[in-house]
Design a protein around this motif. Sequence first.
Motif, PDB file in Angstrom:
ATOM      1  N   PHE A  70     -67.860  48.964 -12.808  1.00 39.91           N
ATOM      2  CA  PHE A  70     -67.105  49.601 -12.626  1.00 39.91           C
ATOM      3  C   PHE A  70     -66.206  49.581 -11.897  1.00 39.91           C
ATOM      4  N   ASP A  71     -65.847  50.706 -12.099  1.00 43.71           N
ATOM      5  CA  ASP A  71     -64.647  50.852 -11.106  1.00 43.71           C
ATOM      6  C   ASP A  71     -64.341  51.670 -10.269  1.00 43.71           C
ATOM      7  N   GLY A  72     -65.205  52.984 -10.299  1.00 44.14           N
ATOM      8  CA  GLY A  72     -65.428  53.803 -10.091  1.00 44.14           C
ATOM      9  C   GLY A  72     -65.371  55.000 -10.699  1.00 44.14           C
ATOM     10  N   LYS A  73     -64.434  54.527 -11.677  1.00 44.61           N
ATOM     11  CA  LYS A  73     -63.640  56.352 -12.870  1.00 44.61           C
ATOM     12  C   LYS A  73     -64.372  55.778 -14.109  1.00 44.61           C
ATOM     13  N   LYS A  74     -64.625  54.319 -14.744  1.00 47.36           N
ATOM     14  CA  LYS A  74     -64.446  53.532 -15.730  1.00 47.36           C
ATOM     15  C   LYS A  74     -65.395  52.677 -16.160  1.00 47.36           C
ATOM     16  N   PHE A  75     -66.556  52.847 -17.135  1.00 48.86           N
ATOM     17  CA  PHE A  75     -66.587  51.484 -18.387  1.00 48.86           C
ATOM     18  C   PHE A  75     -65.974  49.802 -18.454  1.00 48.86           C
ATOM     19  N   THR A  76     -65.997  49.136 -18.121  1.00 48.91           N
ATOM     20  CA  THR A  76     -65.497  48.093 -19.176  1.00 48.91           C
ATOM     21  C   THR A  76     -66.639  47.138 -19.638  1.00 48.91           C
ATOM     22  N   ARG A  81     -70.456  40.456 -28.763  1.00 46.38           N
ATOM     23  CA  ARG A  81     -68.767  40.051 -30.196  1.00 46.38           C
ATOM     24  C   ARG A  81     -67.691  40.296 -28.848  1.00 46.38           C
ATOM     25  N   ASN A  82     -67.315  40.240 -27.869  1.00 47.72           N
ATOM     26  CA  ASN A  82     -66.512  39.886 -27.507  1.00 47.72           C
ATOM     27  C   ASN A  82     -66.216  38.868 -26.246  1.00 47.72           C
ATOM     28  N   GLN A  83     -67.472  38.207 -26.200  1.00 47.70           N
ATOM     29  CA  GLN A  83     -67.856  37.271 -25.462  1.00 47.70           C
ATOM     30  C   GLN A  83     -69.324  36.133 -26.426  1.00 47.70           C
ATOM     31  N   LYS A  84     -68.216  35.681 -26.290  1.00 46.79           N
ATOM     32  CA  LYS A  84     -68.872  34.134 -27.241  1.00 46.79           C
ATOM     33  C   LYS A  84     -70.106  33.338 -25.535  1.00 46.79           C
ATOM     34  N   ASN A  85     -69.789  33.472 -24.673  1.00 49.34           N
ATOM     35  CA  ASN A  85     -70.622  32.922 -24.007  1.00 49.34           C
ATOM     36  C   ASN A  85     -71.019  33.647 -22.968  1.00 49.34           C
ATOM     37  N   LEU A  86     -71.696  34.821 -23.212  1.00 48.95           N
ATOM     38  CA  LEU A  86     -72.751  35.806 -22.916  1.00 48.95           C
ATOM     39  C   LEU A  86     -73.886  35.176 -23.261  1.00 48.95           C
ATOM     40  N   ALA A  87     -74.906  35.275 -23.442  1.00 48.45           N
ATOM     41  CA  ALA A  87     -76.390  34.936 -24.383  1.00 48.45           C
ATOM     42  C   ALA A  87     -77.177  35.349 -24.931  1.00 48.45           C
ATOM     43  N   THR A 117     -61.972  36.298 -13.199  1.00 49.77           N
ATOM     44  CA  THR A 117     -60.716  35.831 -13.978  1.00 49.77           C
ATOM     45  C   THR A 117     -61.454  36.017 -15.125  1.00 49.77           C
ATOM     46  N   LEU A 118     -63.107  36.833 -15.301  1.00 47.61           N
ATOM     47  CA  LEU A 118     -63.773  37.218 -16.428  1.00 47.61           C
ATOM     48  C   LEU A 118     -63.826  36.582 -17.767  1.00 47.61           C
ATOM     49  N   THR A 119     -64.091  35.291 -16.527  1.00 49.55           N
ATOM     50  CA  THR A 119     -64.925  33.886 -18.092  1.00 49.55           C
ATOM     51  C   THR A 119     -65.969  34.086 -18.229  1.00 49.55           C
ATOM     52  N   PHE A 120     -66.889  33.583 -18.946  1.00 48.00           N
ATOM     53  CA  PHE A 120     -68.278  33.011 -18.658  1.00 48.00           C
ATOM     54  C   PHE A 120     -68.450  31.812 -19.403  1.00 48.00           C
ATOM     55  N   GLU A 121     -69.493  31.766 -18.522  1.00 50.39           N
ATOM     56  CA  GLU A 121     -69.872  29.989 -19.566  1.00 50.39           C
ATOM     57  C   GLU A 121     -71.184  30.431 -19.848  1.00 50.39           C
ATOM     58  N   LYS A 122     -72.197  29.219 -20.456  1.00 50.84           N
ATOM     59  CA  LYS A 122     -73.664  29.487 -20.717  1.00 50.84           C
ATOM     60  C   LYS A 122     -74.040  27.739 -19.967  1.00 50.84           C
TER      61      LYS A 122
END
Length: 355
Positions: A70-76, A81-87, A117-122
């Motif tokens: 949340f940047d104060g205006k919108k949520f990303t 579905r869009n991040q395979k390394n989110l458990a 970098t908005l990168t995920f790892e398990k």
Amino acid sequence: MIMRCIATMARWFVCAAILTITVQVHGSVHDYDLKHWTSQDGLSSQAVRALVQDKNGYLWVGTLSGLNRFDGKKFTIFNTRNQKNLASNAINRLYLDSSGRIWIGTRSGLSLLNPETLTFEKVNIFGEVTDVIEMSPGRFLVAANGLFSVQDKKITRLTSVTTPVSQLEKTEDGIWAASSTELFFIKQDNKTPEVKKYPLFEDAFRTVVNDLYWNNKEQTLYIATESGLYEFTREKGNQESGDIPGERRAVYRIHKDRSGALWVSSDGILAYRNPLNEWENINDEHLDHKPWFLDILEAKDGAIWLASSGEGLYRAEEGNVARIMPQDVLEKKSVVLQQMRKASFGWLLDISWVS
């Protein structure tokens, strides 16, 4: 004519509960202006469970349906579905470490996020993860189906802890951990952690522990459970705490803000106490539902963010807010009304004093 208007307005202020003035005070929880975001504002779910703020000021919101920035205006929204390394999309806990990474404890394992970098790892810890804490730079404890030490991607299970651990709390010389039956104290100055065990108080035995809060001045550990709030000292052992007002009820979070005020979220009540005042409660008379906040975060700007279990995201922001009491009118202090606006706790009137 102006004096007649001021006299009429003075009768308003005797009845007014909350007013905005030009002098900032820190007296009451009702001096906070509350803002609210739900799925209609773009939040992935109204079931919010965890909050953290990264080093760039973005708010990260963990829900039962994914992670939100949340940047104060919108949520990303980030999800499986869009991040395979989110458990998992069902998030229990968010934790910001000293290097700026965010640890994401979920119902189905643990992930790491680099918010730059908005990168995920398990991380190879599976099952439900309920808490993460940094013992020293680069050295972590993870509460899951047991207790795990993580350092340089090496994962070691603490074999002396054989039950699922729900909560962790750091002190000046170690880490407290809680299961549904025991408390554990882990000395953090040992390469091989030394673990001491203490039984939970009888009334709290086999109930869910929702939070731990260490009061360094009192050398006391506060234990928030589904059966109430308890306090523990090594000398006295466990005893039920009578510090929070009202009958015994489930307690979810304890937070001490930078002003020294305590925020305690319990079943149907958000309790607040300024160090100079008595306890105050926010309940369903002030909101359109019973408060049930699972996480409390104090942002860099001093705003208090509240994770509601079913009503989305709240922000309590302290403005230039105070009450005008009857004696202010009796002392013939003149005020000029600038603006009226609706807040969650009532009407806010923007005024200025006339000297």
